[in-house]
Every structure is written in structure tokens, then in C-alpha cells.
Design a protein around this motif. Structure first.
Motif, PDB file in Angstrom:
ATOM      1  N   HIS A   1       0.816  -1.220   0.000  1.00 15.62           N
ATOM      2  CA  HIS A   1       0.000   0.000   0.000  1.00 15.62           C
ATOM      3  C   HIS A   1       0.847   1.267   0.000  1.00 15.62           C
ATOM      4  N   ILE A   2       2.097   1.162   0.506  1.00  9.24           N
ATOM      5  CA  ILE A   2       3.012   2.309   0.462  1.00  9.24           C
ATOM      6  C   ILE A   2       3.263   2.685  -0.998  1.00  9.24           C
ATOM      7  N   ILE A   3       3.528   1.648  -1.813  1.00  6.93           N
ATOM      8  CA  ILE A   3       3.787   1.883  -3.238  1.00  6.93           C
ATOM      9  C   ILE A   3       2.549   2.504  -3.889  1.00  6.93           C
ATOM     10  N   ILE A   4       1.379   1.986  -3.533  1.00 12.13           N
ATOM     11  CA  ILE A   4       0.140   2.513  -4.128  1.00 12.13           C
ATOM     12  C   ILE A   4      -0.083   3.962  -3.694  1.00 12.13           C
ATOM     13  N   TYR A   5       0.195   4.219  -2.400  1.00 11.49           N
ATOM     14  CA  TYR A   5       0.010   5.592  -1.904  1.00 11.49           C
ATOM     15  C   TYR A   5       0.948   6.560  -2.628  1.00 11.49           C
ATOM     16  N   ARG A   6       2.198   6.121  -2.859  1.00 11.80           N
ATOM     17  CA  ARG A   6       3.160   6.965  -3.587  1.00 11.80           C
ATOM     18  C   ARG A   6       2.674   7.189  -5.031  1.00 11.80           C
ATOM     19  N   MET A   7       2.026   6.175  -5.583  1.00 16.73           N
ATOM     20  CA  MET A   7       1.470   6.329  -6.944  1.00 16.73           C
ATOM     21  C   MET A   7       0.370   7.391  -6.940  1.00 16.73           C
ATOM     22  N   ILE A   8      -0.481   7.337  -5.906  1.00 18.41           N
ATOM     23  CA  ILE A   8      -1.570   8.322  -5.801  1.00 18.41           C
ATOM     24  C   ILE A   8      -0.975   9.726  -5.676  1.00 18.41           C
ATOM     25  N   GLN A   9       0.070   9.828  -4.797  1.00 19.32           N
ATOM     26  CA  GLN A   9       0.731  11.138  -4.620  1.00 19.32           C
ATOM     27  C   GLN A   9       1.269  11.655  -5.957  1.00 19.32           C
ATOM     28  N   GLU A  10       1.879  10.744  -6.740  1.00 23.57           N
ATOM     29  CA  GLU A  10       2.464  11.168  -8.006  1.00 23.57           C
ATOM     30  C   GLU A  10       1.367  11.610  -8.985  1.00 23.57           C
ATOM     31  N   ILE A  11       0.265  10.870  -8.992  1.00 19.06           N
ATOM     32  CA  ILE A  11      -0.843  11.233  -9.894  1.00 19.06           C
ATOM     33  C   ILE A  11      -1.380  12.613  -9.524  1.00 19.06           C
ATOM     34  N   VAL A  12      -1.580  12.823  -8.197  1.00 19.68           N
ATOM     35  CA  VAL A  12      -2.103  14.123  -7.726  1.00 19.68           C
ATOM     36  C   VAL A  12      -1.106  15.239  -8.058  1.00 19.68           C
ATOM     37  N   ASN A  13       0.199  14.978  -7.841  1.00 12.87           N
ATOM     38  CA  ASN A  13       1.222  15.980  -8.171  1.00 12.87           C
ATOM     39  C   ASN A  13       1.196  16.340  -9.648  1.00 12.87           C
ATOM     40  N   ASN A  14       1.027  15.307 -10.492  1.00 13.89           N
ATOM     41  CA  ASN A  14       0.963  15.546 -11.942  1.00 13.89           C
ATOM     42  C   ASN A  14      -0.241  16.403 -12.305  1.00 13.89           C
ATOM     43  N   ILE A  15      -1.370  16.149 -11.614  1.00 13.99           N
ATOM     44  CA  ILE A  15      -2.580  16.947 -11.878  1.00 13.99           C
ATOM     45  C   ILE A  15      -2.298  18.409 -11.522  1.00 13.99           C
ATOM     46  N   ILE A  16      -1.682  18.604 -10.323  1.00 10.30           N
ATOM     47  CA  ILE A  16      -1.393  19.963  -9.857  1.00 10.30           C
ATOM     48  C   ILE A  16      -0.457  20.676 -10.840  1.00 10.30           C
ATOM     49  N   LYS A  17       0.578  19.947 -11.270  1.00  9.70           N
ATOM     50  CA  LYS A  17       1.616  20.587 -12.100  1.00  9.70           C
ATOM     51  C   LYS A  17       1.198  20.780 -13.556  1.00  9.70           C
ATOM     52  N   HIS A  18       0.568  19.746 -14.140  1.00  5.39           N
ATOM     53  CA  HIS A  18       0.413  19.777 -15.604  1.00  5.39           C
ATOM     54  C   HIS A  18      -1.021  19.869 -16.129  1.00  5.39           C
ATOM     55  N   SER A  19      -2.017  19.502 -15.307  1.00  6.23           N
ATOM     56  CA  SER A  19      -3.345  19.299 -15.910  1.00  6.23           C
ATOM     57  C   SER A  19      -4.120  20.588 -16.164  1.00  6.23           C
ATOM     58  N   LYS A  20      -3.832  21.662 -15.424  1.00  7.02           N
ATOM     59  CA  LYS A  20      -4.603  22.921 -15.478  1.00  7.02           C
ATOM     60  C   LYS A  20      -6.074  22.639 -15.147  1.00  7.02           C
ATOM     61  N   ALA A  21      -6.295  21.707 -14.250  1.00  4.33           N
ATOM     62  CA  ALA A  21      -7.669  21.315 -13.907  1.00  4.33           C
ATOM     63  C   ALA A  21      -8.218  22.211 -12.810  1.00  4.33           C
ATOM     64  N   SER A  22      -9.557  22.310 -12.776  1.00  2.00           N
ATOM     65  CA  SER A  22     -10.194  23.059 -11.686  1.00  2.00           C
ATOM     66  C   SER A  22     -10.911  22.093 -10.741  1.00  2.00           C
ATOM     67  N   GLU A  23     -11.072  20.868 -11.197  1.00  3.80           N
ATOM     68  CA  GLU A  23     -11.797  19.899 -10.370  1.00  3.80           C
ATOM     69  C   GLU A  23     -11.052  18.558 -10.333  1.00  3.80           C
ATOM     70  N   ILE A  24     -10.903  18.011  -9.117  1.00  4.21           N
ATOM     71  CA  ILE A  24     -10.292  16.680  -8.965  1.00  4.21           C
ATOM     72  C   ILE A  24     -11.305  15.780  -8.268  1.00  4.21           C
ATOM     73  N   LYS A  25     -11.537  14.630  -8.835  1.00  2.00           N
ATOM     74  CA  LYS A  25     -12.549  13.725  -8.273  1.00  2.00           C
ATOM     75  C   LYS A  25     -11.898  12.398  -7.893  1.00  2.00           C
ATOM     76  N   LEU A  26     -12.160  11.938  -6.673  1.00  2.00           N
ATOM     77  CA  LEU A  26     -11.625  10.644  -6.222  1.00  2.00           C
ATOM     78  C   LEU A  26     -12.770   9.704  -5.901  1.00  2.00           C
ATOM     79  N   ASN A  27     -12.724   8.531  -6.449  1.00  2.00           N
ATOM     80  CA  ASN A  27     -13.773   7.551  -6.174  1.00  2.00           C
ATOM     81  C   ASN A  27     -13.121   6.266  -5.677  1.00  2.00           C
ATOM     82  N   ILE A  28     -13.494   5.862  -4.465  1.00  2.00           N
ATOM     83  CA  ILE A  28     -12.909   4.633  -3.902  1.00  2.00           C
ATOM     84  C   ILE A  28     -14.036   3.666  -3.580  1.00  2.00           C
TER      85      ILE A  28
END
Lengths: 218, 248
Positions: free
Chosen positions: B162-189
Motif C-alpha cells: 500500500h506504500i507503493i500505491i500511496y506513492r502512486m496516488i501522490q504522483e498522480i495528484v502531483n501531476n494533476i497539480i503541475k500539468h493538468s490545469k484542472a479546476s476539479e479533482i474527483k476521487l472515487n474509492i
């Protein structure tokens, strides 16, 4: 009165049924069906060996009824023993073909008192083929557990051994002219029956208990 | 003994011998295959372990780079500014101290946030869902994104992966912040049949998906997913946002 050779056979089969019942919670569908097969065999042998007491000349008809049932049960056992889907499908088709051949040979050989040796040879060939396919599947997917304590290995070995001897018996029996030789052949066949059902019964003992199951069962 | 009886005896003995020999041969051949199979399994296992170690080292390296960048670009800048404030001879003394104090407070906050991001023990003790929710909370606090989280009440058993998965989530979120120019982020678990599915989607610029493993970032995420016994699916089109689903 029962045939003197039939009594040990019935005792061995009954023991097999009991062991199968004891181990039923730990065993899979294939070995559940083996128990059903043993019960059916027990009833058949009991009727076949006591039918003379009711005025019947031969017991051939009993085996003619039993044979298709045995083909279906053996095919069903191997259907569940096979892991690959294509082999399961093969077991179904092989069963259908064997049943058709059995029916045709029974119709040709219409007399109730004449043994259907073509049908018997067909079913023996089917069982040998099914067990050989299982052996080859086991070689393709070797597991970590010891093969010598694998119940499926012993069941397949017993089937392969017994029906190979059986097929030779049915092919050569009609060629034997001397009665002493016929009796010897019959005796060998009877002892092979004992060996086959003993191995099948013992294979139940090798089914691992639930608290001792290897990883792949968990 | 007459002729036919002896023939039967010899024939039966021959057949028995052949059959027993066949079964013994099968057992010997099976044992050989079994040994080969075990060796292959062991070598695959050691290759997997090696790959895992390399990947963990890569993750560490990446984390060190991020920490170094964060210290240099953010905390370092804030501290330099505070120093400048304190050394500026033109500014009145109490005002300079006040401003420097605010900057130092910001630097402390940033260090704390950085420490929380890197804390592995926290992820292990809180579990992946709780940690992800906290990540979303941090995102909400930036007030740059409209953050929506949807989840059902089934929590997965905590695992090392789960550490690896959590780091993956962090990287995805970081990529959204840096590159996506998004105004909305949605998480579904959600968890169905013991499989937890986590979908992170945004309404940003997205990217062209030529192949499923296009780009180093995506390949890295796919490799990490493989190591964590998870699966990852990218769904994106230019201008239509991105949706990434991790199943574990």
C-alpha cells in the motif's frame, strides 16, 4: 450364495465408500463422484454376483446397464480432474462418442446373454485415454507437492493400470480355448479388480485434511 | 502347466511389468519437471525481488529529488527572504521582525507538510484510504481545486504494498497539480469482491493516448502497479481531462 471371489471385492469397495464418506468434506467434486461410482459398482457387483439365485442364466444384462452409467461417471470425474478448459470439453465429447459406440455395439449384440466385448473394449480405451491425458496435464503443470502422496496420481494410475489389463483381458479372452487358461485369465482379472479398488480406496486416505491443505487449496 | 496357461502367465507378467515401469517412469519424469519448475519459480522470484528493490530505490531517488527541489525552491526561498528582511537596514525594526516571523512560520508549515508527505509509518498506521483522504484534505486547503471524494465503507486490509500505491496516488495528484490545469479533482474509492478500485479523475487538459504505456511517468506508474500486485488503467484525451484507475 455369493461368488467366493465377489465377497473380498465387495468388502474392498465398501471400505472405499466408507473412506470416501469420511473424507468427503476435504475432497473435491471429482472424488465425490468417485464415491458415487463405488456405490454404483457395489450395487452392480452385488446384483451381478447374486443374480443366479433368482433363476437368471447370466449376469451380462446387469453390466450392460452398468457400462453407460460407468462411462458417464468416469467422464464426469475426469472432467473435474482436468484443469484446462479444452480438456474438460474433450472429456464431454469423449463421453458422448463412447456412449454412442456402446449403444451401437449393444444394438448389434442384441442377445442379453452375450457379452458386449466391443462396448467393454471401447469404454476401457476411453478410460485409458482419459487417464493418459491427465498424466500429460500433470506433467505440464507440476505442483510443489510430492506426487507420491497425490490422490489424483494414484487414482489415475489405478485407472490406467486396471483398464489396460482389462482391455487385454477382453481382447484375448475370446481367443483362449482351454478352460484352465480361461480360469487363469479370469483369476488374474479378479485380482486386478482387487488391486484397482484397493488403490482407489487408499487414494481417499491421501486427500489432505483441511487444516493441512497446501497453499494452492487455501 | 499347459501351453495357454503359461502364455497367459507370461503375458500378464509382461503387461504388469510394462505398466508398473510406465508409472515409475512417469514419477521420475514428473520429479524432473517439478525440480525444473521450482528452479524457474525461484529465479523468477529473485528477479521480481530485484526489480522491486530497484523500483523502491527509484522511488526513493525521486522522493529525494522532490525534497531537494522543495527545499531549494520553496523553503530555501522563504528563509532567504526572512534573512533579507532581518538584514534590510531601510526597514523599521519591529516591522522587519514581524515580516520575518511570518516567513519563518510559513517555512515551518512547509517543512511540516513535507515531513507528513514523506512519512511512511503514517501511511502504514492510518491505512491507504485514510491517508488518501488526508491528501485530498490538503488539496482542499489549497483552494485551487474543487475536490470531490466518493467512497463506500469497505476498507482494504493494510498491506506493505500500500506504500507503493500511496506513492502512486501522490504522483498522480502531483501531476494533476503541475500539468493538468484542472479546476476539479474527483476521487472515487470502492471495494467490490475484495478488490479496491481507486479512480482519480480531473477536468484538465488531458493528454493524447497513443499507447497505454506512453511516457516515462506512465510506464513508471504501470511498473509500480505491477510490483504492488495492482492494476492501473489510464483514460485520457486531449482537452477532455484524465481518469486513472488503480485496482488492488
Amino acid at each position: 450364495m455369493l461368488n467366493p471371489y465377489a465377497l473380498p471385492l465387495l468388502i474392498i469397495i465398501a471400505l472405499g465408500v466408507m473412506l470416501g464418506m469420511v473424507k468427503r468434506k476435504n475432497s473435491d467434486k471429482a472424488f465425490h463422484t468417485v464415491v458415487v461410482l463405488l456405490v454404483v459398482t457395489f450395487i452392480t457387483e452385488l446384483i451381478a454376483n447374486s443374480i443366479h439365485n433368482f433363476g437368471f442364466k447370466t449376469n451380462v444384462t446387469v453390466y450392460k446397464i452398468f457400462d453407460p452409467l460407468q462411462v458417464i461417471l468416469f467422464s464426469y470425474i475426469f472432467y473435474h480432474l482436468y484443469q484446462f478448459r479444452k480438456l474438460k470439453i474433450f472429456a464431454v465429447y469423449a463421453c458422448i462418442v463412447a456412449l454412442i459406440l456402446l449403444t451401437i455395439s449393444t444394438i448389434i449384440n442384441i442377445s442379453p446373454n452375450v457379452n458386449n466385448s466391443i462396448g467393454v473394449t471401447t469404454k476401457c480405451a476411453l478410460y485409458i485415454l482419459l487417464s493418459l491425458i491427465k498424466f500429460s496435464e500433470m506433467l505440464q503443470t507440476p505442483s510443489e507437492e510430492n506426487i507420491v502422496v497425490n490422490p489424483t496420481f494414484w487414482f489415475c494410475s489405478a485407472v490406467f493400470f486396471f483398464f489396460s489389463v482389462n482391455i487385454m483381458f477382453w481382447i484375448t479372452f475370446n481367443q483362449i480355448s482351454e478352460s484352465a487358461a480361461k480360469n487363469t485369465a479370469r483369476l488374474i482379472h479378479v485380482y486386478c479388480n482387487y488391486i484397482f479398488y484397493s488403490i482407489v480406496a487408499l487414494s481417499f486416505l491421501l486427500i489432505p485434511s483441511k487444516n493441512k491443505l497446501p497453499d494452492r487449496y487455501e | 502347466m499347459n501351453n495357454q496357461v503359461s502364455t497367459i502367465f507370461f503375458g500378464a507378467t509382461a503387461i504388469f511389468t510394462v505398466l508398473v515401469f510406465f508409472i515409475i517412469l512417469f514419477v521420475v519424469y514428473y520429479k524432473q519437471r517439478q525440480r525444473a519448475h521450482l528452479l524457474e519459480k525461484k529465479s523468477l522470484q529473485s528477479a521480481f525481488e530485484q526489480e522491486k528493490i530497484i523500483s523502491v530505490m527509484e522511488i526513493q531517488e525521486q522522493t529525494f529529488n522532490e525534497v531537494s527541489r522543495e527545499i531549494h525552491d520553496n523553503i530555501g526561498q522563504v528563509l532567504s527572504l526572512a534573512r533579507m528582511q532581518l538584514n534590510n537596514p531601510n526597514q523599521s525594526h519591529p516591522e522587519a521582525i514581524q515580516h520575518a516571523d511570518e516567513l519563518l512560520e510559513q517555512a515551518i508549515r512547509d517543512i511540516r507538510s513535507l515531513s507528513h508527505t514523506l512519512n511512511t509509518y503514517k501511511v502504514q498506521s492510518m491505512g491507504i484510504i485514510e491517508s488518501t483522504m488526508q491528501l485530498v484534505e490538503q488539496l482542499k486547503n489549497t483552494r485551487q481545486f474543487n475536490t470531490i471524494i466518493e467512497f463506500d465503507n469497505v476498507y482494504p486490509e493494510p498491506k506493505d504494498s500500500h506504500i507503493i500505491i500511496y506513492r502512486m496516488i501522490q504522483e498522480i495528484v502531483n501531476n494533476i497539480i503541475k500539468h493538468s490545469k484542472a479546476s476539479e479533482i474527483k476521487l472515487n474509492i470502492q471495494t467490490r469482491n475484495d478488490i479496491t478500485s481507486l479512480t482519480i479523475s480531473d477536468n484538465g487538459v488531458g493528454f493524447k493516448q497513443a499507447s497505454p504505456h506512453q511516457g516515462i511517468g506512465m510506464r513508471n506508474l504501470a511498473e509500480r502497479a505491477k510490483l504492488a500486485n495492482a492494476s492501473i488503467e489510464f483514460n485520457s484525451n486531449s482537452g477532455n481531462g484524465t481518469s486513472i484507475q488503480i485496482k488492488f
